[in-house]
Design an enzyme around this catalytic site. Structure first.
Site, PDB file in Angstrom:
ATOM      1  N   LEU A  70     -30.803  36.664 -27.204  1.00 43.98           N
ATOM      2  CA  LEU A  70     -31.114  37.461 -28.387  1.00 43.98           C
ATOM      3  C   LEU A  70     -31.506  36.595 -29.577  1.00 43.98           C
ATOM      4  O   LEU A  70     -32.202  37.054 -30.477  1.00 43.98           O
ATOM      5  CB  LEU A  70     -29.899  38.308 -28.788  1.00 43.98           C
ATOM      6  CG  LEU A  70     -29.738  39.693 -28.165  1.00 43.98           C
ATOM      7  CD1 LEU A  70     -28.428  40.312 -28.625  1.00 43.98           C
ATOM      8  CD2 LEU A  70     -30.907  40.587 -28.513  1.00 43.98           C
ATOM      9  N   ASP A  86     -17.228  29.774 -15.863  1.00 42.62           N
ATOM     10  CA  ASP A  86     -16.153  29.278 -15.004  1.00 42.62           C
ATOM     11  C   ASP A  86     -16.011  30.125 -13.744  1.00 42.62           C
ATOM     12  O   ASP A  86     -14.918  30.517 -13.353  1.00 42.62           O
ATOM     13  CB  ASP A  86     -14.814  29.201 -15.736  1.00 42.62           C
ATOM     14  CG  ASP A  86     -13.867  28.186 -15.086  1.00 42.62           C
ATOM     15  OD1 ASP A  86     -14.192  27.689 -13.990  1.00 42.62           O
ATOM     16  OD2 ASP A  86     -12.803  27.912 -15.662  1.00 42.62           O
ATOM     17  N   HIS A 103     -13.926  25.643 -12.047  1.00 40.52           N
ATOM     18  CA  HIS A 103     -13.058  24.463 -12.173  1.00 40.52           C
ATOM     19  C   HIS A 103     -12.237  24.202 -10.914  1.00 40.52           C
ATOM     20  O   HIS A 103     -11.687  23.106 -10.753  1.00 40.52           O
ATOM     21  CB  HIS A 103     -12.168  24.563 -13.414  1.00 40.52           C
ATOM     22  CG  HIS A 103     -11.016  25.506 -13.300  1.00 40.52           C
ATOM     23  ND1 HIS A 103     -11.035  26.772 -13.846  1.00 40.52           N
ATOM     24  CD2 HIS A 103      -9.799  25.367 -12.733  1.00 40.52           C
ATOM     25  CE1 HIS A 103      -9.886  27.368 -13.614  1.00 40.52           C
ATOM     26  NE2 HIS A 103      -9.113  26.535 -12.937  1.00 40.52           N
ATOM     27  N   ASN A 127      -3.162  29.798  -9.195  1.00 39.05           N
ATOM     28  CA  ASN A 127      -3.701  31.162  -9.270  1.00 39.05           C
ATOM     29  C   ASN A 127      -5.165  31.199  -9.679  1.00 39.05           C
ATOM     30  O   ASN A 127      -5.791  32.266  -9.645  1.00 39.05           O
ATOM     31  CB  ASN A 127      -2.912  32.012 -10.277  1.00 39.05           C
ATOM     32  CG  ASN A 127      -1.593  32.509  -9.734  1.00 39.05           C
ATOM     33  OD1 ASN A 127      -0.562  32.402 -10.387  1.00 39.05           O
ATOM     34  ND2 ASN A 127      -1.600  33.048  -8.527  1.00 39.05           N
ATOM     35  N   SER A 128      -5.730  30.081 -10.103  1.00 38.41           N
ATOM     36  CA  SER A 128      -7.142  30.053 -10.505  1.00 38.41           C
ATOM     37  C   SER A 128      -8.019  30.652  -9.430  1.00 38.41           C
ATOM     38  O   SER A 128      -7.968  30.241  -8.266  1.00 38.41           O
ATOM     39  CB  SER A 128      -7.596  28.611 -10.742  1.00 38.41           C
ATOM     40  OG  SER A 128      -7.184  28.143 -11.983  1.00 38.41           O
TER      41      SER A 128
END
Length: 378
Positions: free
Chosen positions: A283, A154, A124, A225-226
């Site tokens: 799965l 992300d 993002h 801070n991402s």
């Protein structure tokens, strides 16, 4: 009837009685108010959905221009002998932590994971961008290109042309116990470059929106801070910071930050660097984490694992004999629990591989072999 005026002594008595009455009323009212306030504090908040904020930030007025001539070689700081282990850990990772500027004016953080110039950040942060600039810890700037991105995790990988000024090591997120000291590093609000905040690892295997298996921490995480690292006391990356929950009103919260575990980051980054995309093994089930209450309701003798809610017809698990109500307690010998959630462990494997499942059904346990396929396109 003639009216008489009370004498001074009677007046004083009346005033005393009135005063006592007022004091009693004030005490009663105060007690009621305190009781109501305490009740509000102690009553659980309503179970309404809370909104998570992804934590990239506008870059506009925060970062002064710096010369871009020459790539620095940033050696870790040398703390004094006997320094706090957290100080030592931060000194190792800070030189590898960067600010990521996107051409649309937004910014986030990132961290170098390879000496040949590869760094990881959030999808993002870079989504929709075409030009990327990296600001090092000393303020110098270089450009970067997008190697690949995986929206479902992300995560994204960028690369600078030359060698990285420093590299941080990806640790084992599953080995960090709740309560362990951790620190988050990143460009808070876009301009407070390499801000360090500290706290503890609060929990493993949290779900937030479409992301699952997240780490939860009470270390302060802010916009900008991402993509920055969450580190342990060994100076290893145990997560990539992605979101924070604050809420409002009765849902207001503090200390709810979330990071993508390093065990997920490692596999996703390797695939993005090698192939430019991530191919997830399949799965063919839907599941939820097992807990003691669910185990009791389902008649299972185990309390940790992945409880099977649905088995896709003709999928890999159906062909292997897995059934609704079973619990997968291990994949390839690795126990499934909060610190090793099913999607994270499964990500270590590839489509076409055979994988042994340890399955609980009622009071019994047995093994099944599944041939993994490629996850169908959404």
């Amino acid at each position: 009837m003639n009216e008489t005026t009370p004498g001074p002594r009677l007046q004083r008595r009346a005033l005393v009685v009135i005063g006592l009455f007022l004091v009693i009323m004030v005490i009663f009212a105060s007690g009621a108010a305190v009781g109501a306030l305490t009740y509000a504090w102690l009553t659980p908040a309503p179970t309404t959905p809370v909104q998570a904020s992804f934590i990239n930030a506008p870059a506009a007025d925060a970062l002064p221009a710096q010369p871009s001539a020459g790539l620095p070689t940033l050696a870790p700081a040398t703390p004094a002998t006997g320094a706090d282990p957290l100080v030592l850990a931060v000194s190792r990772v800070t030189p590898a932590t960067v600010t990521v500027i996107v051409n649309d004016g937004s910014s986030g953080s990132g961290v170098f994971i390879r000496a040949d110039g590869y760094l990881v950040t959030n999808n993002h942060v870079v989504e929709g961008g075409s030009r990327f600039e990296i600001i090092y810890a000393d303020g110098s700037r270089v450009t970067a290109e997008l190697v690949g991105a995986a929206a479902e995790f992300d995560l994204a990988v960028l690369k600078v042309a030359d060698k990285a000024p420093a590299v941080a090591v990806l640790g084992d997120s599953g080995a960090v116990a709740p309560g362990s000291r951790v620190a988050a590093i990143g460009s808070a609000l876009g301009g407070f470059r390499n801000t360090v905040t500290a706290g503890v690892l609060s929990a493993h295997n949290r779900r937030l929106g479409d992301l699952d298996g997240l780490l939860q921490t009470d270390a302060a995480i802010n916009h900008g801070n991402s993509g920055g690292p969450l580190i342990n006391l060994a100076g290893e990356i145990i997560g990539i910071n992605v979101a924070v929950v604050r809420g409002s009103g009765t849902d207001a919260a503090e200390g709810l930050g979330f990071s993508i575990p390093s065990n997920t980051v490692r596999v996703v980054a390797e695939q993005l660097i090698s192939n430019g995309r991530v191919v997830r093994p399949y799965l063919g089930i839907t599941f939820e984490p097992l807990n003691p209450q669910l185990a009791s309701e389902s008649g299972l003798s185990v309390v940790q694992g992945a409880y099977v809610q649905q088995v896709v017809a003709n999928g890999p698990s159906a062909q292997a004999g897995l059934k609704v109500g079973d619990a997968i307690v291990a994949l390839g010998g690795q126990a499934i629990d909060d610190q090793h959630p099913l999607p994270q462990v499964l990500l270590q494997y590839r489509a076409g591989q055979s994988l042994e499942l340890t399955v609980a059904r009622g009071d019994s346990q047995f093994k099944l072999t599944v041939m993994l396929s490629q996850r169908p396109a959404a």
